[in-house]
Design a protein around this motif. Structure first.
Motif, short mmCIF file in Angstrom:
data_model
loop_
_atom_site.label_atom_id
_atom_site.label_comp_id
_atom_site.label_asym_id
_atom_site.label_seq_id
_atom_site.Cartn_x
_atom_site.Cartn_y
_atom_site.Cartn_z
N TYR A 182 7.85 67.26 -12.76
CA TYR A 182 9.07 66.87 -13.48
C TYR A 182 9.91 65.97 -12.59
CZ TYR A 182 7.70 70.93 -16.16
OH TYR A 182 6.98 71.82 -16.91
N ARG A 187 13.98 64.10 -12.99
CA ARG A 187 15.12 63.93 -13.89
C ARG A 187 15.57 62.48 -13.94
NH1 ARG A 187 19.35 68.96 -13.93
NH2 ARG A 187 17.85 70.49 -14.70
N ILE A 196 1.59 69.95 -14.09
CA ILE A 196 2.77 69.29 -14.68
C ILE A 196 3.87 69.15 -13.63
CG2 ILE A 196 4.47 69.35 -16.54
CD1 ILE A 196 2.47 70.84 -18.23
N LEU A 248 3.50 63.84 -15.50
CA LEU A 248 4.92 63.86 -15.11
C LEU A 248 5.77 63.81 -16.37
CD1 LEU A 248 7.05 63.53 -12.72
CD2 LEU A 248 7.07 61.12 -13.36
N ILE A 249 6.67 64.78 -16.52
CA ILE A 249 7.61 64.74 -17.65
C ILE A 249 8.96 64.28 -17.11
CG2 ILE A 249 8.64 66.01 -19.56
CD1 ILE A 249 6.41 68.03 -19.45
N VAL A 250 9.50 63.23 -17.73
CA VAL A 250 10.84 62.75 -17.33
C VAL A 250 11.84 63.51 -18.20
CG1 VAL A 250 12.33 60.75 -17.04
CG2 VAL A 250 9.84 60.47 -16.86
N THR A 251 12.70 64.31 -17.53
CA THR A 251 13.62 65.18 -18.28
C THR A 251 15.06 64.84 -17.92
OG1 THR A 251 13.70 66.87 -16.56
CG2 THR A 251 11.93 67.06 -18.18
N ASP A 271 10.49 72.98 -18.69
CA ASP A 271 9.80 73.50 -17.49
C ASP A 271 9.55 75.00 -17.63
OD1 ASP A 271 12.06 71.86 -17.22
OD2 ASP A 271 12.42 72.44 -15.15
N LYS A 292 17.29 69.78 -20.51
CA LYS A 292 15.92 69.99 -21.00
C LYS A 292 15.13 71.03 -20.21
CE LYS A 292 15.91 65.97 -23.64
NZ LYS A 292 15.19 65.44 -24.77
N SER A 293 15.84 71.96 -19.53
CA SER A 293 15.09 72.88 -18.68
C SER A 293 14.19 73.83 -19.48
CB SER A 293 16.01 73.65 -17.74
OG SER A 293 17.15 74.03 -18.44
#
Ligand code: UTP
Length: 289
Positions: A100, A102, A98, A53-56, A64, A60-61
């Motif tokens: 995501y 926010r 992956i 999981l990427i916390v964006t 993805d 920061k698009s």
């Protein structure tokens, strides 16, 4: 206990790398030919992690997009016979599962991690900071996972730093368990000289028990007015077992200019296409040419 999931917090504002990071996420700045975050994802995958999981945030698009397919580009590379480039472009999209989420407000690292609660559920998970890139023989997060699984504990990655600089890090109170592994019983973020527990500083890698989420949810803002992960970990290590692993490897803080340049030079020296050339170039520079 098996660690299968990882969280990469990457929602910081990157103010130390401005103006570049005004529109390009610092995690997407290239270290030679790959964005910094790809090295971090490759480290997690090499340690057996399957879901990431990427916390964006809203700026920061590009991240993805990078980990997605790009059919038009792929077709163009294919028809031009650029097989190596095609393979590299597709590889990024196939690295791992992956996900995501926010972080809608930049309220600190602890707050960013708390966004991962639904993804993580009730199992231990790895955390790899999005701007801390490691170079090591064995993946650094794998070294932590091994200790966490052995001791059925949370784990923080530490290394010894000089007394003059420990005030920039989180100092951990440690007592030895085995070579390179300690019991962590307390910690302090950015200690004043009279608050230093030890010269072991936490450097960007963690394995955490899901018990951290209840703690993070109740935390008040700490240093810098942000919800600090360290404040949560301090409570966690008093409630549950936590070990500190003196990991083997070199850590680069690519979120500041000097760390970014160090990583760029070291990775370029190792790269088959640039290594010999860069060695010659640096030798000429050193000779004042
Ligand atoms: P940093 O301390 O490097 O902060 O965060 P930053 O905002 O990214 O960068 P500077 O200091 O302004 O230059 C450590 C990690 O925590 C993440 C960052 O993305 C980085 O991986 N973070 C920080 C978040 O995800 N959310 C936040 O609210 C703060």
């Amino acid at each position: 206990m098996k660690v299968r999931k990882a969280v990469i917090p990457a929602a910081g504002l990157g103010t130390r790398m401005l103006p570049a990071t005004k529109t390009v996420p610092k995690e997407m700045l290239p270290l030679v030919d790959k964005p910094a975050i790809q090295y971090i994802i490759e480290e997690a995958v090499a340690a057996g992690i399957e879901d990431i999981l990427i916390v964006t945030n809203r700026a920061k698009s590009a991240m993805d997009d990078y980990f997605d397919y790009y059919p038009e580009l792929e077709r163009r590379l294919e028809s031009a016979g650029k097989e190596k480039e095609l393979e590299e472009v597709k590889k990024a999209a196939d690295l791992a599962n992956i996900f995501y989420v926010r972080q809608k407000e930049t309220k600190g690292l602890g707050h960013a991690i708390s966004r991962a609660r639904r993804f993580v559920g009730d199992e231990p998970f790895a955390v790899l900071l999005g701007d801390d890139v490691m170079r090591s023989e064995k993946p650094v997060i794998g070294q932590l996972i091994e200790a966490a699984e052995k001791y059925e504990a949370s784990a923080v990655g530490v290394q010894e730093v000089a007394t003059e600089v420990i005030g920039k890090y989180c100092s951990v109170q440690v007592s030895p368990l085995e070579e390179r592994v300690f019991l962590a019983s307390d910690m302090v973020e950015k200690p004043r000289p009279d608050q230093i527990f030890s010269n072991y500083a936490i450097l960007g890698r963690y394995v955490l028990s899901p018990g951290v989420f209840d703690i993070l949810e109740d935390l008040e803002p700490g240093y810098g007015g942000e919800i600090q992960l360290t404040d949560g970990l301090r409570k966690l290590c008093k409630r549950e077992k936590m070990v500190a692993v003196d990991f083997q490897g070199r850590r680069y803080d690519t979120g500041n200019l000097k760390g970014f340049l160090e990583a760029t030079i070291d990775f370029a020296l190792d790269h088959p296409e640039t290594g010999d050339w860069l060695r010659g170039f640096l030798k000429d520079k050193a000779r004042g040419l």
